[in-house]
Design an enzyme around this catalytic site. Structure first.
Site, PDB file in Angstrom:
ATOM      1  N   VAL A 232      37.360 -17.063 -21.139  1.00 40.16           N
ATOM      2  CA  VAL A 232      36.126 -16.637 -20.469  1.00 40.16           C
ATOM      3  C   VAL A 232      36.330 -15.194 -19.990  1.00 40.16           C
ATOM      4  CG1 VAL A 232      34.502 -17.086 -18.589  1.00 40.16           C
ATOM      5  CG2 VAL A 232      35.643 -19.013 -19.711  1.00 40.16           C
TER       6      VAL A 232
ATOM      7  N   ASP B 251      37.711 -26.541 -11.944  1.00 39.65           N
ATOM      8  CA  ASP B 251      37.714 -26.344 -13.397  1.00 39.65           C
ATOM      9  C   ASP B 251      37.114 -27.576 -14.067  1.00 39.65           C
ATOM     10  OD1 ASP B 251      39.555 -24.356 -15.440  1.00 39.65           O
ATOM     11  OD2 ASP B 251      38.805 -26.255 -16.245  1.00 39.65           O
TER      12      ASP B 251
ATOM     13  N   ASN C  18      45.068 -15.447 -16.905  1.00 38.50           N
ATOM     14  CA  ASN C  18      45.269 -15.219 -18.333  1.00 38.50           C
ATOM     15  C   ASN C  18      44.530 -13.942 -18.731  1.00 38.50           C
ATOM     16  OD1 ASN C  18      46.795 -17.579 -18.777  1.00 38.50           O
ATOM     17  ND2 ASN C  18      44.929 -18.811 -18.821  1.00 38.50           N
TER      18      ASN C  18
ATOM     19  N   HIS D 214      39.311 -14.504 -13.713  1.00 38.98           N
ATOM     20  CA  HIS D 214      39.410 -15.728 -12.912  1.00 38.98           C
ATOM     21  C   HIS D 214      40.878 -16.029 -12.680  1.00 38.98           C
ATOM     22  CE1 HIS D 214      39.036 -16.630 -17.189  1.00 38.98           C
ATOM     23  NE2 HIS D 214      39.873 -17.649 -17.004  1.00 38.98           N
TER      24      HIS D 214
ATOM     25  N   HIS E 109      43.374 -19.103 -11.845  1.00 41.27           N
ATOM     26  CA  HIS E 109      43.521 -20.557 -11.759  1.00 41.27           C
ATOM     27  C   HIS E 109      44.386 -20.889 -10.542  1.00 41.27           C
ATOM     28  CE1 HIS E 109      42.356 -21.434 -16.092  1.00 41.27           C
ATOM     29  NE2 HIS E 109      42.672 -20.163 -16.194  1.00 41.27           N
TER      30      HIS E 109
HETATM   31  P1  5GP Z   1      41.032 -19.240 -19.353  1.00 39.29           P
HETATM   32  O1  5GP Z   1      41.507 -20.050 -20.520  1.00 39.29           O
HETATM   33  O2  5GP Z   1      40.011 -18.186 -19.774  1.00 39.29           O
HETATM   34  O3  5GP Z   1      42.119 -18.663 -18.503  1.00 39.29           O
HETATM   35  O4  5GP Z   1      40.296 -20.261 -18.397  1.00 39.29           O
HETATM   36  C1  5GP Z   1      38.954 -20.593 -18.496  1.00 39.29           C
HETATM   37  C2  5GP Z   1      38.778 -21.880 -17.740  1.00 39.29           C
HETATM   38  O5  5GP Z   1      37.392 -22.091 -17.539  1.00 39.29           O
HETATM   39  C3  5GP Z   1      39.308 -23.114 -18.481  1.00 39.29           C
HETATM   40  O6  5GP Z   1      40.316 -23.748 -17.707  1.00 39.29           O
HETATM   41  C4  5GP Z   1      38.064 -23.980 -18.662  1.00 39.29           C
HETATM   42  O7  5GP Z   1      38.332 -25.367 -18.546  1.00 39.29           O
HETATM   43  C5  5GP Z   1      37.136 -23.463 -17.583  1.00 39.29           C
HETATM   44  N1  5GP Z   1      35.730 -23.632 -17.910  1.00 39.29           N
HETATM   45  C6  5GP Z   1      35.135 -23.335 -19.093  1.00 39.29           C
HETATM   46  N2  5GP Z   1      33.819 -23.598 -19.026  1.00 39.29           N
HETATM   47  C7  5GP Z   1      33.579 -24.072 -17.769  1.00 39.29           C
HETATM   48  C8  5GP Z   1      32.394 -24.519 -17.107  1.00 39.29           C
HETATM   49  O8  5GP Z   1      31.281 -24.523 -17.652  1.00 39.29           O
HETATM   50  N3  5GP Z   1      32.535 -24.949 -15.833  1.00 39.29           N
HETATM   51  C9  5GP Z   1      33.742 -24.952 -15.188  1.00 39.29           C
HETATM   52  N4  5GP Z   1      33.773 -25.400 -13.930  1.00 39.29           N
HETATM   53  N5  5GP Z   1      34.884 -24.529 -15.788  1.00 39.29           N
HETATM   54  C10 5GP Z   1      34.797 -24.098 -17.060  1.00 39.29           C
END
Ligand code: 5GP
Length: 114
Positions: free
Chosen positions: A96, A30, A87, A100, A102
């Protein structure tokens, strides 16, 4: 249709530290780690979120979970433990729209989440 952020990472159009890859899934660090170990594991073929998965996604969803556990073990988390988080939607903080999971570990994680 335009590629999702995680499809771009899978296509190496956006850099990321990839820790595991096979035909179905990709795991990478991440960009904003919330724990000493914070990896995302995603299906290569995008599903927007788990709430939109369909019966034909069964194999990839099962594979994703098995590989999440394998990646966690590879990263040294098997004995100390880790948390898997998916999430789904705005109230859960999904940012996003490409499913995904985590993988979080390397410190004590409090429960319940805030
Ligand atoms: P969500 O909040 O949708 O469950 O998690 C999305 C995750 O994607 C977040 O923890 C965020 O830090 C990660 N993320 C967002 N943009 C990027 C990126 O460009 N590269 C990587 N490696 N992680 C990302």
């Amino acid at each position: 249709m335009s590629k999702t952020l995680f499809e771009k990472i899978s296509a190496r159009e956006i850099p990321a530290k990839i820790v595991y890859e096979d035909d179905l899934v990709l795991a990478f660090e991440d960009i904003k780690p919330a724990a000493p170990v914070h990896v995302l594991i995603v299906p290569k073929r995008p599903i927007p979120r788990v709430g939109e998965a369909i019966p034909s996604d069964l194999q990839v969803l099962g594979h994703l979970l098995l590989k999440a556990a394998e990646v966690a073990a590879t990263l040294g988390l098997k004995e100390t433990g880790y948390r898997l988080v998916i999430n789904n939607g705005p109230n859960a903080g999904e940012t996003v729209p490409h499913l995904h999971c985590h993988i979080l570990g390397g410190r004590h994680l409090s429960w319940p989440p805030g």
